[in-house]
Design a protein around this motif. Structure first.
Motif, mmCIF file in Angstrom:
data_model
loop_
_atom_site.group_PDB
_atom_site.id
_atom_site.type_symbol
_atom_site.label_atom_id
_atom_site.label_comp_id
_atom_site.label_asym_id
_atom_site.label_seq_id
_atom_site.Cartn_x
_atom_site.Cartn_y
_atom_site.Cartn_z
ATOM 1 N N LEU A 29 28.109 48.214 67.855
ATOM 2 C CA LEU A 29 29.092 47.335 68.485
ATOM 3 C C LEU A 29 29.490 47.819 69.872
ATOM 4 O O LEU A 29 29.736 47.021 70.769
ATOM 5 C CB LEU A 29 30.339 47.234 67.609
ATOM 6 N N ALA A 179 34.654 42.673 70.344
ATOM 7 C CA ALA A 179 33.461 42.945 69.540
ATOM 8 C C ALA A 179 33.734 42.678 68.072
ATOM 9 O O ALA A 179 32.915 42.087 67.373
ATOM 10 C CB ALA A 179 33.018 44.386 69.739
ATOM 11 N N PHE A 180 34.917 43.102 67.589
ATOM 12 C CA PHE A 180 35.245 42.888 66.173
ATOM 13 C C PHE A 180 35.316 41.401 65.867
ATOM 14 O O PHE A 180 34.779 40.936 64.864
ATOM 15 C CB PHE A 180 36.573 43.557 65.828
ATOM 16 N N PHE A 181 35.986 40.633 66.754
ATOM 17 C CA PHE A 181 36.102 39.199 66.504
ATOM 18 C C PHE A 181 34.721 38.547 66.500
ATOM 19 O O PHE A 181 34.398 37.737 65.625
ATOM 20 C CB PHE A 181 36.984 38.535 67.566
ATOM 21 N N ILE A 183 31.692 39.804 65.902
ATOM 22 C CA ILE A 183 30.826 40.117 64.754
ATOM 23 C C ILE A 183 31.362 39.436 63.503
ATOM 24 O O ILE A 183 30.593 38.935 62.679
ATOM 25 C CB ILE A 183 30.650 41.640 64.577
ATOM 26 N N GLY A 184 32.694 39.315 63.385
ATOM 27 C CA GLY A 184 33.274 38.576 62.279
ATOM 28 C C GLY A 184 32.860 37.124 62.307
ATOM 29 O O GLY A 184 32.493 36.535 61.278
ATOM 30 N N ILE A 185 32.883 36.532 63.501
ATOM 31 C CA ILE A 185 32.494 35.124 63.635
ATOM 32 C C ILE A 185 31.011 34.947 63.331
ATOM 33 O O ILE A 185 30.611 33.992 62.653
ATOM 34 C CB ILE A 185 32.841 34.619 65.056
ATOM 35 N N ILE A 187 29.223 36.707 61.286
ATOM 36 C CA ILE A 187 29.064 36.762 59.832
ATOM 37 C C ILE A 187 29.481 35.441 59.197
ATOM 38 O O ILE A 187 28.814 34.915 58.314
ATOM 39 C CB ILE A 187 29.896 37.930 59.254
ATOM 40 N N TRP A 188 30.561 34.863 59.709
ATOM 41 C CA TRP A 188 31.063 33.603 59.180
ATOM 42 C C TRP A 188 30.038 32.490 59.372
ATOM 43 O O TRP A 188 29.649 31.786 58.436
ATOM 44 C CB TRP A 188 32.379 33.265 59.898
#
Lengths: 205, 196
Positions: A29, A179-181, A183-185, A187-188
Protein backbone atom coordinates in the motif's frame (compact mmCIF):
# COMPACT_ATOMS: atom_id res chain seq x y z
CA UNK A 1 -3.15 -26.37 -21.49
CA UNK A 2 -6.26 -26.65 -19.36
CA UNK A 3 -4.13 -26.36 -16.29
CA UNK A 4 -2.56 -23.14 -17.56
CA UNK A 5 -5.98 -21.59 -18.13
CA UNK A 6 -7.09 -22.65 -14.65
CA UNK A 7 -4.02 -21.10 -13.05
CA UNK A 8 -4.52 -17.94 -15.08
CA UNK A 9 -8.13 -17.53 -13.96
CA UNK A 10 -7.23 -18.22 -10.34
CA UNK A 11 -4.48 -15.63 -10.30
CA UNK A 12 -6.37 -12.82 -11.97
CA UNK A 13 -9.71 -12.98 -10.22
CA UNK A 14 -10.81 -16.27 -8.65
CA UNK A 15 -8.11 -16.40 -5.98
CA UNK A 16 -6.60 -12.99 -6.55
CA UNK A 17 -4.07 -12.57 -3.76
CA UNK A 18 -5.14 -9.07 -2.79
CA UNK A 19 -8.90 -8.80 -2.93
CA UNK A 20 -9.78 -12.47 -2.51
CA UNK A 21 -7.15 -13.75 -0.09
CA UNK A 22 -6.22 -10.40 1.53
CA UNK A 23 -2.54 -11.31 1.36
CA UNK A 24 0.48 -9.17 0.99
CA UNK A 25 -1.06 -5.74 1.27
CA UNK A 26 1.33 -4.77 4.04
CA UNK A 27 4.30 -4.15 1.85
CA UNK A 28 2.37 -2.76 -1.07
CA UNK A 29 0.00 0.00 0.00
CA UNK A 30 2.81 2.40 0.81
CA UNK A 31 4.01 2.53 -2.79
CA UNK A 32 0.62 3.17 -4.39
CA UNK A 33 0.86 6.96 -4.32
CA UNK A 34 2.53 6.97 -7.75
CA UNK A 35 1.74 4.70 -10.71
CA UNK A 36 5.39 4.32 -11.63
CA UNK A 37 6.29 3.16 -8.11
CA UNK A 38 3.55 0.54 -8.05
CA UNK A 39 4.49 -0.65 -11.52
CA UNK A 40 8.10 -1.28 -10.51
CA UNK A 41 7.00 -2.87 -7.24
CA UNK A 42 4.55 -5.13 -9.09
CA UNK A 43 7.10 -6.24 -11.68
CA UNK A 44 9.63 -6.85 -8.92
CA UNK A 45 7.13 -8.97 -7.04
CA UNK A 46 6.27 -10.94 -10.20
CA UNK A 47 9.95 -11.68 -10.69
CA UNK A 48 10.47 -12.82 -7.11
CA UNK A 49 7.27 -14.88 -6.90
CA UNK A 50 7.85 -16.62 -10.25
CA UNK A 51 11.47 -17.53 -9.66
CA UNK A 52 11.09 -18.53 -6.03
CA UNK A 53 8.13 -20.76 -6.96
CA UNK A 54 10.29 -22.29 -9.69
CA UNK A 55 13.20 -22.89 -7.33
CA UNK A 56 11.03 -24.28 -4.53
CA UNK A 57 9.39 -26.62 -7.02
CA UNK A 58 12.67 -27.80 -8.53
CA UNK A 59 14.18 -28.74 -5.18
CA UNK A 60 10.92 -29.89 -3.56
CA UNK A 61 11.96 -33.56 -3.51
CA UNK A 62 15.25 -32.82 -1.79
CA UNK A 63 13.93 -30.50 0.92
CA UNK A 64 13.28 -32.13 4.30
CA UNK A 65 9.70 -31.40 5.35
CA UNK A 66 10.40 -29.81 8.73
CA UNK A 67 12.88 -27.18 7.53
CA UNK A 68 11.09 -26.27 4.31
CA UNK A 69 9.88 -22.90 5.69
CA UNK A 70 13.44 -21.83 6.37
CA UNK A 71 14.56 -23.02 2.93
CA UNK A 72 11.71 -21.13 1.26
CA UNK A 73 12.52 -17.95 3.18
CA UNK A 74 16.17 -18.16 2.15
CA UNK A 75 15.27 -18.71 -1.51
CA UNK A 76 12.93 -15.71 -1.44
CA UNK A 77 15.53 -13.53 0.29
CA UNK A 78 18.12 -14.44 -2.32
CA UNK A 79 15.86 -13.26 -5.15
CA UNK A 80 14.92 -10.11 -3.26
CA UNK A 81 18.61 -9.28 -2.86
CA UNK A 82 19.09 -9.72 -6.61
CA UNK A 83 16.15 -7.39 -7.23
CA UNK A 84 17.45 -4.82 -4.75
CA UNK A 85 20.93 -4.76 -6.28
CA UNK A 86 19.47 -4.56 -9.78
CA UNK A 87 17.27 -1.57 -8.85
CA UNK A 88 20.15 0.17 -7.09
CA UNK A 89 22.39 -0.25 -10.13
CA UNK A 90 20.01 0.67 -12.95
CA UNK A 91 17.23 2.73 -11.32
CA UNK A 92 18.82 4.48 -8.34
CA UNK A 93 16.05 7.11 -8.08
CA UNK A 94 13.36 4.44 -8.04
CA UNK A 95 15.30 2.42 -5.49
CA UNK A 96 15.36 5.49 -3.23
CA UNK A 97 11.60 6.03 -3.65
CA UNK A 98 10.75 2.47 -2.72
CA UNK A 99 13.11 2.58 0.25
CA UNK A 100 12.73 -0.35 2.64
CA UNK A 101 9.69 -1.68 0.81
CA UNK A 102 11.82 -3.65 -1.66
CA UNK A 103 13.32 -5.57 1.23
CA UNK A 104 9.88 -6.07 2.70
CA UNK A 105 8.92 -8.19 -0.31
CA UNK A 106 10.49 -11.03 1.73
CA UNK A 107 7.70 -10.83 4.28
CA UNK A 108 5.04 -10.48 1.60
CA UNK A 109 2.75 -13.37 2.40
CA UNK A 110 1.87 -13.97 -1.26
CA UNK A 111 5.25 -15.43 -2.15
CA UNK A 112 5.46 -17.71 0.87
CA UNK A 113 1.80 -18.61 0.36
CA UNK A 114 2.32 -19.67 -3.26
CA UNK A 115 5.48 -21.58 -2.43
CA UNK A 116 3.66 -23.44 0.33
CA UNK A 117 0.30 -23.92 -1.37
CA UNK A 118 1.29 -24.53 -4.97
CA UNK A 119 4.99 -24.92 -5.76
CA UNK A 120 5.51 -27.47 -3.00
CA UNK A 121 3.23 -29.97 -4.80
CA UNK A 122 3.52 -29.09 -8.50
CA UNK A 123 5.92 -29.37 -11.41
CA UNK A 124 8.47 -26.55 -11.97
CA UNK A 125 7.01 -25.08 -15.16
CA UNK A 126 3.45 -24.71 -13.92
CA UNK A 127 4.74 -23.36 -10.57
CA UNK A 128 6.72 -20.69 -12.38
CA UNK A 129 3.62 -19.74 -14.35
CA UNK A 130 1.48 -19.73 -11.20
CA UNK A 131 3.91 -17.37 -9.49
CA UNK A 132 3.97 -15.11 -12.52
CA UNK A 133 0.19 -14.91 -12.76
CA UNK A 134 -0.29 -14.39 -9.02
CA UNK A 135 2.20 -11.55 -9.29
CA UNK A 136 0.28 -10.17 -12.26
CA UNK A 137 -3.03 -10.27 -10.37
CA UNK A 138 -1.33 -8.42 -7.52
CA UNK A 139 0.17 -5.84 -9.89
CA UNK A 140 -3.21 -5.16 -11.50
CA UNK A 141 -4.83 -4.37 -8.15
CA UNK A 142 -1.88 -2.28 -7.06
CA UNK A 143 -1.93 -0.29 -10.29
CA UNK A 144 -5.67 0.33 -10.13
CA UNK A 145 -5.31 1.70 -6.60
CA UNK A 146 -2.35 3.82 -7.68
CA UNK A 147 -4.25 5.04 -10.76
CA UNK A 148 -7.00 6.60 -8.65
CA UNK A 149 -4.64 7.88 -5.97
CA UNK A 150 -2.24 9.59 -8.36
CA UNK A 151 -5.04 10.94 -10.56
CA UNK A 152 -6.95 12.50 -7.68
CA UNK A 153 -3.95 13.32 -5.51
CA UNK A 154 -1.65 14.93 -8.05
CA UNK A 155 -3.82 15.23 -11.17
CA UNK A 156 -1.24 13.22 -13.07
CA UNK A 157 -0.63 9.72 -14.46
CA UNK A 158 2.92 8.29 -14.58
CA UNK A 159 4.05 11.79 -13.65
CA UNK A 160 2.40 13.43 -16.66
CA UNK A 161 -0.15 16.11 -15.80
CA UNK A 162 -3.52 15.06 -17.26
CA UNK A 163 -6.06 17.11 -15.34
CA UNK A 164 -6.17 20.82 -16.16
CA UNK A 165 -4.74 23.70 -14.17
CA UNK A 166 -7.95 24.39 -12.28
CA UNK A 167 -7.93 20.89 -10.77
CA UNK A 168 -7.57 21.03 -7.00
CA UNK A 169 -5.48 18.15 -5.69
CA UNK A 170 -7.09 15.89 -3.14
CA UNK A 171 -4.25 15.83 -0.67
CA UNK A 172 -6.06 13.16 1.32
CA UNK A 173 -5.60 10.64 -1.48
CA UNK A 174 -1.82 10.72 -1.31
CA UNK A 175 -1.82 10.42 2.47
CA UNK A 176 -2.16 7.00 4.15
CA UNK A 177 -5.97 7.13 4.70
CA UNK A 178 -6.49 7.41 0.95
CA UNK A 179 -4.77 4.06 0.44
CA UNK A 180 -6.93 2.35 3.08
CA UNK A 181 -10.14 3.73 1.58
CA UNK A 182 -9.13 2.78 -1.95
CA UNK A 183 -8.19 -0.81 -1.12
CA UNK A 184 -11.43 -1.17 0.85
CA UNK A 185 -13.40 0.08 -2.14
CA UNK A 186 -11.51 -2.26 -4.49
CA UNK A 187 -12.43 -5.21 -2.27
CA UNK A 188 -16.05 -4.07 -2.23
CA UNK A 189 -16.31 -3.60 -5.99
CA UNK A 190 -14.58 -6.86 -6.86
CA UNK A 191 -16.62 -8.93 -4.45
CA UNK A 192 -19.73 -7.59 -6.19
CA UNK A 193 -18.32 -8.31 -9.66
CA UNK A 194 -17.05 -11.79 -8.93
CA UNK A 195 -19.26 -13.23 -6.20
CA UNK A 196 -17.79 -16.19 -4.39
CA UNK A 197 -19.05 -19.49 -5.78
CA UNK A 198 -19.21 -21.08 -2.37
CA UNK A 199 -18.37 -19.81 1.08
CA UNK A 200 -15.02 -21.13 2.13
CA UNK A 201 -12.37 -20.17 4.60
CA UNK A 202 -9.62 -19.67 2.06
CA UNK A 203 -5.93 -20.15 2.66
CA UNK A 204 -4.64 -17.54 5.04
CA UNK A 205 -0.96 -17.30 5.76
CA UNK B 1 24.19 9.94 12.33
CA UNK B 2 21.21 12.24 12.74
CA UNK B 3 20.85 14.16 15.98
CA UNK B 4 17.32 13.39 17.16
CA UNK B 5 16.43 12.98 20.78
CA UNK B 6 15.59 9.27 21.31
CA UNK B 7 12.45 10.32 23.22
CA UNK B 8 11.24 12.23 20.18
CA UNK B 9 11.69 9.09 18.10
CA UNK B 10 9.83 7.10 20.74
CA UNK B 11 6.75 9.33 20.69
CA UNK B 12 6.87 9.90 16.95
CA UNK B 13 6.85 6.17 16.24
CA UNK B 14 3.78 5.74 18.46
CA UNK B 15 1.69 8.61 17.13
CA UNK B 16 2.86 10.40 14.00
CA UNK B 17 4.81 7.60 12.34
CA UNK B 18 2.66 4.72 13.50
CA UNK B 19 3.69 1.49 11.78
CA UNK B 20 0.18 0.63 10.62
CA UNK B 21 -1.32 4.06 10.12
CA UNK B 22 1.46 5.71 8.20
CA UNK B 23 3.72 2.90 6.96
CA UNK B 24 1.15 0.14 6.32
CA UNK B 25 3.34 -2.44 8.02
CA UNK B 26 2.01 -5.42 9.93
CA UNK B 27 -1.32 -5.36 8.14
CA UNK B 28 -1.64 -9.12 7.64
CA UNK B 29 -1.95 -10.03 11.30
CA UNK B 30 -3.74 -6.74 11.94
CA UNK B 31 -6.64 -7.84 9.75
CA UNK B 32 -6.61 -11.51 10.69
CA UNK B 33 -6.27 -11.23 14.47
CA UNK B 34 -7.92 -7.99 15.50
CA UNK B 35 -11.35 -9.23 16.50
CA UNK B 36 -10.77 -9.96 20.19
CA UNK B 37 -9.36 -7.31 22.53
CA UNK B 38 -7.61 -9.78 24.80
CA UNK B 39 -5.78 -11.71 22.09
CA UNK B 40 -4.89 -8.47 20.33
CA UNK B 41 -3.31 -7.20 23.51
CA UNK B 42 -1.29 -10.41 23.96
CA UNK B 43 -0.11 -10.29 20.38
CA UNK B 44 0.75 -6.61 20.77
CA UNK B 45 2.88 -7.34 23.82
CA UNK B 46 4.72 -10.12 22.03
CA UNK B 47 5.32 -7.90 18.99
CA UNK B 48 6.56 -5.03 21.17
CA UNK B 49 9.01 -7.28 22.99
CA UNK B 50 10.35 -8.84 19.80
CA UNK B 51 10.54 -5.44 18.03
CA UNK B 52 12.50 -3.77 20.82
CA UNK B 53 14.94 -6.66 21.10
CA UNK B 54 15.47 -7.45 17.43
CA UNK B 55 16.07 -3.80 16.55
CA UNK B 56 19.00 -3.81 18.98
CA UNK B 57 20.22 -7.25 17.82
CA UNK B 58 20.03 -6.32 14.16
CA UNK B 59 21.76 -3.01 14.86
CA UNK B 60 24.67 -4.84 16.48
CA UNK B 61 24.84 -7.49 13.75
CA UNK B 62 24.74 -4.86 11.00
CA UNK B 63 27.34 -2.46 12.37
CA UNK B 64 29.67 -4.97 14.06
CA UNK B 65 29.62 -7.78 11.50
CA UNK B 66 28.16 -6.81 8.13
CA UNK B 67 29.65 -3.32 7.71
CA UNK B 68 33.28 -4.27 8.58
CA UNK B 69 33.04 -7.19 6.16
CA UNK B 70 31.46 -5.08 3.41
CA UNK B 71 28.42 -7.35 3.23
CA UNK B 72 25.69 -4.70 3.58
CA UNK B 73 23.72 -6.17 0.68
CA UNK B 74 23.27 -9.39 2.71
CA UNK B 75 21.20 -7.56 5.32
CA UNK B 76 17.81 -8.90 4.17
CA UNK B 77 18.82 -12.52 4.67
CA UNK B 78 20.72 -11.85 7.88
CA UNK B 79 17.91 -9.80 9.45
CA UNK B 80 15.27 -12.38 8.67
CA UNK B 81 17.44 -15.16 10.11
CA UNK B 82 18.13 -13.15 13.29
CA UNK B 83 14.40 -12.47 13.71
CA UNK B 84 13.40 -16.09 13.07
CA UNK B 85 16.08 -17.44 15.39
CA UNK B 86 15.23 -14.97 18.13
CA UNK B 87 11.52 -15.74 17.97
CA UNK B 88 12.31 -19.46 18.15
CA UNK B 89 14.52 -18.87 21.18
CA UNK B 90 11.92 -16.79 22.97
CA UNK B 91 9.33 -19.46 22.29
CA UNK B 92 11.53 -22.14 23.84
CA UNK B 93 12.35 -20.03 26.91
CA UNK B 94 8.72 -19.10 27.51
CA UNK B 95 7.61 -22.69 27.08
CA UNK B 96 10.20 -23.88 29.60
CA UNK B 97 9.85 -21.25 32.34
CA UNK B 98 6.56 -19.36 31.93
CA UNK B 99 3.94 -21.94 31.16
CA UNK B 100 0.86 -19.75 31.61
CA UNK B 101 2.34 -17.06 29.39
CA UNK B 102 3.11 -19.71 26.80
CA UNK B 103 -0.53 -20.73 26.56
CA UNK B 104 -1.69 -17.16 26.08
CA UNK B 105 1.07 -16.14 23.66
CA UNK B 106 2.21 -19.45 22.26
CA UNK B 107 0.35 -19.59 18.99
CA UNK B 108 1.23 -16.00 18.11
CA UNK B 109 4.96 -16.30 18.38
CA UNK B 110 5.59 -18.11 15.07
CA UNK B 111 3.27 -15.59 13.39
CA UNK B 112 5.55 -12.76 14.47
CA UNK B 113 8.40 -13.91 12.24
CA UNK B 114 6.39 -13.06 9.14
CA UNK B 115 5.09 -9.80 10.58
CA UNK B 116 6.26 -7.16 8.14
CA UNK B 117 6.61 -4.58 10.91
CA UNK B 118 9.54 -6.41 12.51
CA UNK B 119 11.67 -6.50 9.38
CA UNK B 120 10.40 -3.03 8.47
CA UNK B 121 11.69 -1.47 11.69
CA UNK B 122 15.13 -3.00 11.16
CA UNK B 123 15.28 -1.74 7.57
CA UNK B 124 14.04 1.76 8.48
CA UNK B 125 16.59 2.04 11.26
CA UNK B 126 19.44 1.30 8.81
CA UNK B 127 18.11 3.71 6.16
CA UNK B 128 17.58 6.53 8.69
CA UNK B 129 21.02 5.88 10.26
CA UNK B 130 19.88 5.72 13.89
CA UNK B 131 22.36 4.97 16.65
CA UNK B 132 21.89 2.22 19.22
CA UNK B 133 19.68 4.13 21.70
CA UNK B 134 17.61 5.66 18.91
CA UNK B 135 17.11 2.22 17.35
CA UNK B 136 15.94 0.74 20.63
CA UNK B 137 13.51 3.61 21.21
CA UNK B 138 12.28 3.31 17.63
CA UNK B 139 11.65 -0.42 18.04
CA UNK B 140 9.92 0.00 21.40
CA UNK B 141 7.77 2.90 20.21
CA UNK B 142 6.77 1.13 17.02
CA UNK B 143 5.70 -1.88 19.02
CA UNK B 144 3.58 0.21 21.40
CA UNK B 145 2.08 2.09 18.47
CA UNK B 146 1.22 -1.17 16.73
CA UNK B 147 -0.39 -2.51 19.93
CA UNK B 148 -2.40 0.69 20.30
CA UNK B 149 -3.72 0.41 16.77
CA UNK B 150 -4.60 -3.29 16.91
CA UNK B 151 -6.34 -3.02 20.31
CA UNK B 152 -8.34 0.02 19.18
CA UNK B 153 -9.33 -1.86 16.04
CA UNK B 154 -10.40 -4.92 18.04
CA UNK B 155 -12.61 -2.70 20.17
CA UNK B 156 -14.26 -1.13 17.13
CA UNK B 157 -14.77 -4.48 15.43
CA UNK B 158 -16.51 -5.79 18.54
CA UNK B 159 -18.92 -2.85 18.37
CA UNK B 160 -19.85 -3.43 14.74
CA UNK B 161 -20.54 -7.16 14.99
CA UNK B 162 -24.29 -6.53 15.01
CA UNK B 163 -24.24 -3.72 12.47
CA UNK B 164 -25.71 -4.03 9.00
CA UNK B 165 -22.78 -3.95 6.61
CA UNK B 166 -23.16 -4.09 2.82
CA UNK B 167 -22.55 -7.67 1.69
CA UNK B 168 -19.39 -7.03 -0.30
CA UNK B 169 -17.78 -5.07 2.50
CA UNK B 170 -18.05 -7.72 5.20
CA UNK B 171 -14.82 -8.85 6.81
CA UNK B 172 -11.68 -7.35 5.36
CA UNK B 173 -13.42 -4.59 3.40
CA UNK B 174 -14.98 -2.89 6.38
CA UNK B 175 -11.80 -3.38 8.43
CA UNK B 176 -9.81 -1.48 5.82
CA UNK B 177 -12.34 1.35 5.63
CA UNK B 178 -12.29 1.67 9.44
CA UNK B 179 -8.50 1.63 9.35
CA UNK B 180 -8.70 4.50 6.89
CA UNK B 181 -10.85 6.50 9.30
CA UNK B 182 -8.48 5.66 12.15
CA UNK B 183 -5.55 6.77 10.01
CA UNK B 184 -7.39 10.08 9.50
CA UNK B 185 -7.62 10.45 13.27
CA UNK B 186 -3.92 9.66 13.63
CA UNK B 187 -3.17 12.41 11.10
CA UNK B 188 -4.36 14.78 13.80
CA UNK B 189 -1.20 13.98 15.78
CA UNK B 190 1.09 15.14 13.00
CA UNK B 191 2.98 18.26 13.91
CA UNK B 192 3.39 17.33 17.58
CA UNK B 193 6.60 15.46 16.90
CA UNK B 194 7.95 14.58 13.51
CA UNK B 195 10.61 12.28 12.16
CA UNK B 196 11.05 12.25 8.41
Amino acid sequence: MNEIIRVFKAGIYKDNPVFRQILGICSSLAVTNFLANSFVMGVGLMFVTAFSSLTVSVIRQFTPKHIRMMVQTLIISAYVIILDIFLKAYFPAMSKNLGPYVGLIITNCIIMGRAEAFAQNNKPFISFFDGLIMGLGYTLVLMSVAFVRELLGFGSLFGIQVLGDNWVNWTLMIMPPGAFFMIGIVIWVTSNWFPKEEEKGGAKA
Amino acid sequence: MIEINPLVIFFASIFTNNMIMSNFLGMCSFIAVSSEIKTSLSLGQAVTFVLATTSVLNYLVYYLILVPLGLEYMRFIVFIIVIAAFVQLVEMIIERYFETLYYSLGIFLPLITVNCAILGVSLFMIIREYDLIQSFMFGLGSGIGWTLAIVAMAGIRKKITGAKIPKGLEGAGITLIITGIMALAFLGFSGIVQIQ
